[in-house]
Design a protein around this motif. Sequence first.
Motif, PDB file in Angstrom:
ATOM      1  N   VAL A 169       0.832  -1.204   0.000  1.00  0.00           N
ATOM      2  CA  VAL A 169       0.000   0.000   0.000  1.00  0.00           C
ATOM      3  C   VAL A 169       0.869   1.258   0.000  1.00  0.00           C
ATOM      4  O   VAL A 169       0.800   2.074  -0.924  1.00  0.00           O
ATOM      5  CB  VAL A 169      -0.957   0.011   1.206  1.00  0.00           C
ATOM      6  N   VAL A 170       1.703   1.412   1.025  1.00  0.00           N
ATOM      7  CA  VAL A 170       2.478   2.650   1.162  1.00  0.00           C
ATOM      8  C   VAL A 170       3.542   2.746   0.071  1.00  0.00           C
ATOM      9  O   VAL A 170       3.573   3.713  -0.710  1.00  0.00           O
ATOM     10  CB  VAL A 170       3.126   2.740   2.561  1.00  0.00           C
ATOM     11  N   LEU A 175      -1.533   5.272  -1.757  1.00  0.00           N
ATOM     12  CA  LEU A 175      -2.137   6.342  -0.956  1.00  0.00           C
ATOM     13  C   LEU A 175      -2.029   7.702  -1.636  1.00  0.00           C
ATOM     14  O   LEU A 175      -2.704   8.656  -1.231  1.00  0.00           O
ATOM     15  CB  LEU A 175      -1.470   6.414   0.415  1.00  0.00           C
ATOM     16  N   GLY A 176      -1.169   7.812  -2.646  1.00  0.00           N
ATOM     17  CA  GLY A 176      -0.944   9.107  -3.271  1.00  0.00           C
ATOM     18  C   GLY A 176      -0.095   9.996  -2.380  1.00  0.00           C
ATOM     19  O   GLY A 176       0.784   9.515  -1.650  1.00  0.00           O
ATOM     20  N   GLY A 314      -3.931   9.832   2.571  1.00  0.00           N
ATOM     21  CA  GLY A 314      -3.361  10.298   1.322  1.00  0.00           C
ATOM     22  C   GLY A 314      -4.451  10.841   0.426  1.00  0.00           C
ATOM     23  O   GLY A 314      -5.642  10.631   0.686  1.00  0.00           O
ATOM     24  N   ASP A 315      -4.063  11.509  -0.648  1.00  0.00           N
ATOM     25  CA  ASP A 315      -5.090  12.074  -1.520  1.00  0.00           C
ATOM     26  C   ASP A 315      -5.702  11.035  -2.461  1.00  0.00           C
ATOM     27  O   ASP A 315      -6.641  11.330  -3.192  1.00  0.00           O
ATOM     28  CB  ASP A 315      -4.541  13.272  -2.313  1.00  0.00           C
ATOM     29  N   ARG A 316      -5.179   9.772  -2.390  1.00  0.00           N
ATOM     30  CA  ARG A 316      -5.756   8.710  -3.205  1.00  0.00           C
ATOM     31  C   ARG A 316      -6.311   7.558  -2.360  1.00  0.00           C
ATOM     32  O   ARG A 316      -6.838   6.589  -2.907  1.00  0.00           O
ATOM     33  CB  ARG A 316      -4.700   8.166  -4.176  1.00  0.00           C
ATOM     34  N   ALA A 327      -6.631  -1.982   7.056  1.00  0.00           N
ATOM     35  CA  ALA A 327      -7.707  -1.753   6.094  1.00  0.00           C
ATOM     36  C   ALA A 327      -7.294  -0.612   5.179  1.00  0.00           C
ATOM     37  O   ALA A 327      -7.016   0.498   5.655  1.00  0.00           O
ATOM     38  CB  ALA A 327      -9.010  -1.427   6.805  1.00  0.00           C
ATOM     39  N   PHE A 328      -7.233  -0.887   3.875  1.00  0.00           N
ATOM     40  CA  PHE A 328      -6.915   0.138   2.891  1.00  0.00           C
ATOM     41  C   PHE A 328      -8.177   0.497   2.125  1.00  0.00           C
ATOM     42  O   PHE A 328      -8.838  -0.374   1.548  1.00  0.00           O
ATOM     43  CB  PHE A 328      -5.838  -0.351   1.924  1.00  0.00           C
TER      44      PHE A 328
END
Length: 436
Positions: A169-170, A175-176, A314-316, A327-328
């Motif tokens: 994810v990161v 996450l943008g 994040g912005d995404r 949880a993403f």
Amino acid sequence: MKRRTFLHTSPALFALPFSPLPRAAAAPRKVALIGCGWYGKSDLMRLIQVADVEVVGLCDVDEHMLAGTERLLRERQPTARPKLYGDYQKLLREQRPEIVLIGTPDHWHALPAIDALAAGAHVYLQKPVGVDIRECEAVLDAARKHGRVVQIGLQRRSTPHLIEAKRDVVEAGRLGKIAHVEMCCYYHMRDTAVREREPVPEFFDYDRWTGPAPLLPYRGLPHRRWRAFQEYGNGIVGDMCVHMLDMTRWMLGLGWPQEVYSTGGIYVQREADATITDTQHVVFAYDGLDCVWQHRSWGEAADPEFPWAMTIYGDRGTLKADPHKYAFTPLRGETVRVDAVYEREEFPEDVTEKNIELHTAPATRAHMLDFLRAIDHGGRPVADIEEGVISTASCILGNLALVAGGPLRYDPVSRQITEGYEELLSRTYRPPYIHP
């Protein structure tokens, strides 16, 4: 051998940054445990599950704790014959262990760690590194001076599902742009009792337990309850925030915060003997990013699914993570949830072990393996002493900022704090103990 085969092949450990340890034919490692309470005992049990060790010494100032740990050890290792001590310095002198595990209360972390390093041992030290910033600096200096490996018990860095979240994810950029982090603890963990003075039992050396801390009136066995007293630790910030801040720094590649400030106090649970805050807000300010901590030991959790957790915005997308799961949630799309790895079949003794954190056992085993890899092959462990100092001292700064009533800065190069607050860098030790 079956367990070692599992540890070499388990998918839960594929992401961990180390190779299996080729020590099948080597002599057992000489290991000692200082502090036989809840987590010290748990750490020792996890180590003996993944390494060939001879436990040469156990140390505690509570004879009952000492006897209980010896009993559990001999259940797991029937041939074990550790020597029992009330004085850790005598243990170090007589046994000269290769590895020392330290699971004492926070105010007894720095001194035994420094002494164990000077005696030539590698150290697995429970978090935090110390109770003041000068203690933390001294443990770091001792580790580097003596060339020993120190792994801090910040095992979120070795937790399988969190390693996956960091990677998938990161680091995958899902996450943008990351511009805000929230960390929290809403557990009702602050002791709220009012206790009367009572005689010290014969099996417990209260004076030695107190050590360099202030000698408070004895009001019953302090085990685990000591966390409610600022005299022995750094409250919920020092106990719980250190895990979440360290996890955040590890996931995002952050170092020292530029500035730390805090508000809070004892707002609700005023009747208790406890001296730590029941409500606190701490901001760890980085360039273009604030990492915000909030704890309340009363009321309801803001998100009951994540009562002790970290949320990266994040912005995404948004990532929520704790020791049990992550949880993403992307900006568009369904939430992906991944739960903690359990190893009940591979280590059935986990299931019946009293007070074990079952979800954390795989992470601690992996953390121990990483520690052993660094000892055998060089390099720094994943929660090296320097990383532990950053996370510990940053949380200490959060409490000091509350005392100062304003933001504080700490320069790790000059080891100076905001001018006018130098006296906050170290606590006064009770004689005859000498601050390192």
